[in-house]
Scaffold this motif. Sequence first.
Motif, PDB file in Angstrom:
ATOM      1  N   LEU A 103      33.756 -56.015  74.409  1.00  0.00           N
ATOM      2  CA  LEU A 103      34.996 -55.248  74.324  1.00  0.00           C
ATOM      3  C   LEU A 103      35.425 -55.043  72.878  1.00  0.00           C
ATOM      4  O   LEU A 103      35.805 -53.929  72.483  1.00  0.00           O
ATOM      5  N   ILE A 104      35.380 -56.091  72.085  1.00  0.00           N
ATOM      6  CA  ILE A 104      35.848 -56.009  70.701  1.00  0.00           C
ATOM      7  C   ILE A 104      34.884 -55.188  69.852  1.00  0.00           C
ATOM      8  O   ILE A 104      35.298 -54.255  69.152  1.00  0.00           O
ATOM      9  N   SER A 105      33.606 -55.515  69.901  1.00  0.00           N
ATOM     10  CA  SER A 105      32.649 -54.785  69.066  1.00  0.00           C
ATOM     11  C   SER A 105      32.544 -53.330  69.506  1.00  0.00           C
ATOM     12  O   SER A 105      32.440 -52.430  68.672  1.00  0.00           O
ATOM     13  N   GLY A 106      32.605 -53.092  70.812  1.00  0.00           N
ATOM     14  CA  GLY A 106      32.495 -51.720  71.314  1.00  0.00           C
ATOM     15  C   GLY A 106      33.666 -50.853  70.919  1.00  0.00           C
ATOM     16  O   GLY A 106      33.486 -49.720  70.447  1.00  0.00           O
ATOM     17  N   SER A 107      34.871 -51.380  71.066  1.00  0.00           N
ATOM     18  CA  SER A 107      36.044 -50.583  70.699  1.00  0.00           C
ATOM     19  C   SER A 107      36.038 -50.295  69.203  1.00  0.00           C
ATOM     20  O   SER A 107      36.306 -49.176  68.769  1.00  0.00           O
ATOM     21  N   GLY A 108      35.702 -51.287  68.401  1.00  0.00           N
ATOM     22  CA  GLY A 108      35.646 -51.085  66.957  1.00  0.00           C
ATOM     23  C   GLY A 108      34.566 -50.109  66.540  1.00  0.00           C
ATOM     24  O   GLY A 108      34.786 -49.247  65.687  1.00  0.00           O
ATOM     25  N   ALA A 109      33.397 -50.240  67.139  1.00  0.00           N
ATOM     26  CA  ALA A 109      32.282 -49.352  66.787  1.00  0.00           C
ATOM     27  C   ALA A 109      32.619 -47.893  67.060  1.00  0.00           C
ATOM     28  O   ALA A 109      32.305 -47.017  66.256  1.00  0.00           O
ATOM     29  N   LEU A 110      33.270 -47.628  68.183  1.00  0.00           N
ATOM     30  CA  LEU A 110      33.624 -46.244  68.508  1.00  0.00           C
ATOM     31  C   LEU A 110      34.655 -45.697  67.531  1.00  0.00           C
ATOM     32  O   LEU A 110      34.562 -44.549  67.092  1.00  0.00           O
ATOM     33  N   LEU A 111      35.629 -46.509  67.163  1.00  0.00           N
ATOM     34  CA  LEU A 111      36.622 -46.079  66.172  1.00  0.00           C
ATOM     35  C   LEU A 111      35.946 -45.795  64.829  1.00  0.00           C
ATOM     36  O   LEU A 111      36.282 -44.832  64.139  1.00  0.00           O
ATOM     37  N   LYS A 112      34.996 -46.615  64.477  1.00  0.00           N
ATOM     38  CA  LYS A 112      34.313 -46.475  63.189  1.00  0.00           C
ATOM     39  C   LYS A 112      33.403 -45.245  63.158  1.00  0.00           C
ATOM     40  O   LYS A 112      33.416 -44.477  62.202  1.00  0.00           O
ATOM     41  N   LYS A 113      32.627 -45.060  64.196  1.00  0.00           N
ATOM     42  CA  LYS A 113      31.594 -44.023  64.184  1.00  0.00           C
ATOM     43  C   LYS A 113      32.098 -42.624  64.496  1.00  0.00           C
ATOM     44  O   LYS A 113      31.482 -41.650  64.080  1.00  0.00           O
ATOM     45  N   LEU A 114      33.184 -42.509  65.232  1.00  0.00           N
ATOM     46  CA  LEU A 114      33.633 -41.194  65.684  1.00  0.00           C
ATOM     47  C   LEU A 114      35.016 -40.888  65.112  1.00  0.00           C
ATOM     48  O   LEU A 114      36.023 -41.398  65.599  1.00  0.00           O
ATOM     49  N   SER A 115      35.068 -40.051  64.120  1.00  0.00           N
ATOM     50  CA  SER A 115      36.320 -39.777  63.408  1.00  0.00           C
ATOM     51  C   SER A 115      37.370 -39.098  64.283  1.00  0.00           C
ATOM     52  O   SER A 115      38.553 -39.166  63.982  1.00  0.00           O
ATOM     53  N   GLU A 119      41.977 -43.939  69.386  1.00  0.00           N
ATOM     54  CA  GLU A 119      42.272 -45.049  70.290  1.00  0.00           C
ATOM     55  C   GLU A 119      41.092 -45.221  71.236  1.00  0.00           C
ATOM     56  O   GLU A 119      40.493 -44.247  71.679  1.00  0.00           O
ATOM     57  N   VAL A 120      40.788 -46.479  71.532  1.00  0.00           N
ATOM     58  CA  VAL A 120      39.694 -46.781  72.460  1.00  0.00           C
ATOM     59  C   VAL A 120      40.182 -47.783  73.491  1.00  0.00           C
ATOM     60  O   VAL A 120      40.770 -48.809  73.150  1.00  0.00           O
ATOM     61  N   GLU A 121      39.914 -47.458  74.746  1.00  0.00           N
ATOM     62  CA  GLU A 121      40.179 -48.377  75.850  1.00  0.00           C
ATOM     63  C   GLU A 121      38.840 -48.648  76.531  1.00  0.00           C
ATOM     64  O   GLU A 121      38.122 -47.708  76.878  1.00  0.00           O
ATOM     65  N   VAL A 122      38.510 -49.915  76.669  1.00  0.00           N
ATOM     66  CA  VAL A 122      37.272 -50.310  77.342  1.00  0.00           C
ATOM     67  C   VAL A 122      37.658 -51.184  78.523  1.00  0.00           C
ATOM     68  O   VAL A 122      38.427 -52.140  78.377  1.00  0.00           O
ATOM     69  N   ILE A 123      37.111 -50.856  79.694  1.00  0.00           N
ATOM     70  CA  ILE A 123      37.430 -51.574  80.933  1.00  0.00           C
ATOM     71  C   ILE A 123      36.131 -52.131  81.509  1.00  0.00           C
ATOM     72  O   ILE A 123      35.177 -51.384  81.728  1.00  0.00           O
ATOM     73  N   LEU A 124      36.126 -53.442  81.746  1.00  0.00           N
ATOM     74  CA  LEU A 124      34.925 -54.107  82.226  1.00  0.00           C
ATOM     75  C   LEU A 124      35.274 -55.020  83.405  1.00  0.00           C
ATOM     76  O   LEU A 124      35.806 -56.116  83.208  1.00  0.00           O
ATOM     77  N   PRO A 125      35.011 -54.576  84.621  1.00  0.00           N
ATOM     78  CA  PRO A 125      35.239 -55.447  85.788  1.00  0.00           C
ATOM     79  C   PRO A 125      34.103 -56.464  85.911  1.00  0.00           C
ATOM     80  O   PRO A 125      32.939 -56.143  85.715  1.00  0.00           O
ATOM     81  N   PHE A 126      34.478 -57.705  86.226  1.00  0.00           N
ATOM     82  CA  PHE A 126      33.467 -58.749  86.425  1.00  0.00           C
ATOM     83  C   PHE A 126      34.056 -59.855  87.276  1.00  0.00           C
ATOM     84  O   PHE A 126      35.109 -60.407  86.966  1.00  0.00           O
ATOM     85  N   GLU A 127      33.360 -60.171  88.348  1.00  0.00           N
ATOM     86  CA  GLU A 127      33.726 -61.251  89.269  1.00  0.00           C
ATOM     87  C   GLU A 127      35.208 -61.220  89.655  1.00  0.00           C
ATOM     88  O   GLU A 127      35.956 -62.173  89.430  1.00  0.00           O
ATOM     89  N   ASN A 128      35.621 -60.119  90.228  1.00  0.00           N
ATOM     90  CA  ASN A 128      36.981 -59.924  90.749  1.00  0.00           C
ATOM     91  C   ASN A 128      38.071 -59.990  89.686  1.00  0.00           C
ATOM     92  O   ASN A 128      39.237 -60.202  90.010  1.00  0.00           O
ATOM     93  N   LYS A 129      37.704 -59.820  88.433  1.00  0.00           N
ATOM     94  CA  LYS A 129      38.671 -59.742  87.344  1.00  0.00           C
ATOM     95  C   LYS A 129      38.389 -58.464  86.561  1.00  0.00           C
ATOM     96  O   LYS A 129      37.253 -57.992  86.530  1.00  0.00           O
TER      97      LYS A 129
END
Length: 181
Positions: A103-115, A119-129
């Motif tokens: 979540l952290i590296s992905g959101s940062g990478a997108l902000l960095k690479k794409l001018s 804002e970046v929102e990343v949603i990752l469902p895992f084991e009912n959370k």
Amino acid sequence: MKKVFLITTLCILASCVNENKSENSQITDTSQPVQSNLEQLKTEASRLRAGGSVSNVELENGKATINYVKNYTEYQQLNPQSKLTENDLKEYWSTGHAIQKALISGSGALLKKLSFINEVEVILPFENKIYKIDVKKTELEKFIGKDFSQITNDWTKLFIDPYVYDKTGRERFFNKFGSKN
């Protein structure tokens, strides 16, 4: 022999796809920049940690939303050729703080690479959370105490090392921008 044939076939198919993309990029239309930005976002999202598990990518008014698959069945539908087992997928997300790192590296990478992304929102469902992070460029600047150009110029020192790989920094970052429900 079958592997050589398969690899050759895949290379030919990949080159056909690239030719089509080149032709499409020559078409001009008022919607072209938005589509081009969305395509760039999709490409970068596929390069994120576990990018093969990204199920949906959206772009609206400078905000990128990245959704990961909800479960193994959805992963299989998205990647029918994959030999990854349900247990492999579960183990990947269960070890080494992989969810927060993604979540952290992905959101940062997108902000960095794409001018065009602010804002970046990343949603990752895992084991009912549902794990989620929502980072705005301006809030990231305030959090780190540097303007974005300074952050990107020394990316590893100012972002990756302190907030992705350092446990204390990662938890602090996730507590500020992330949530788990």
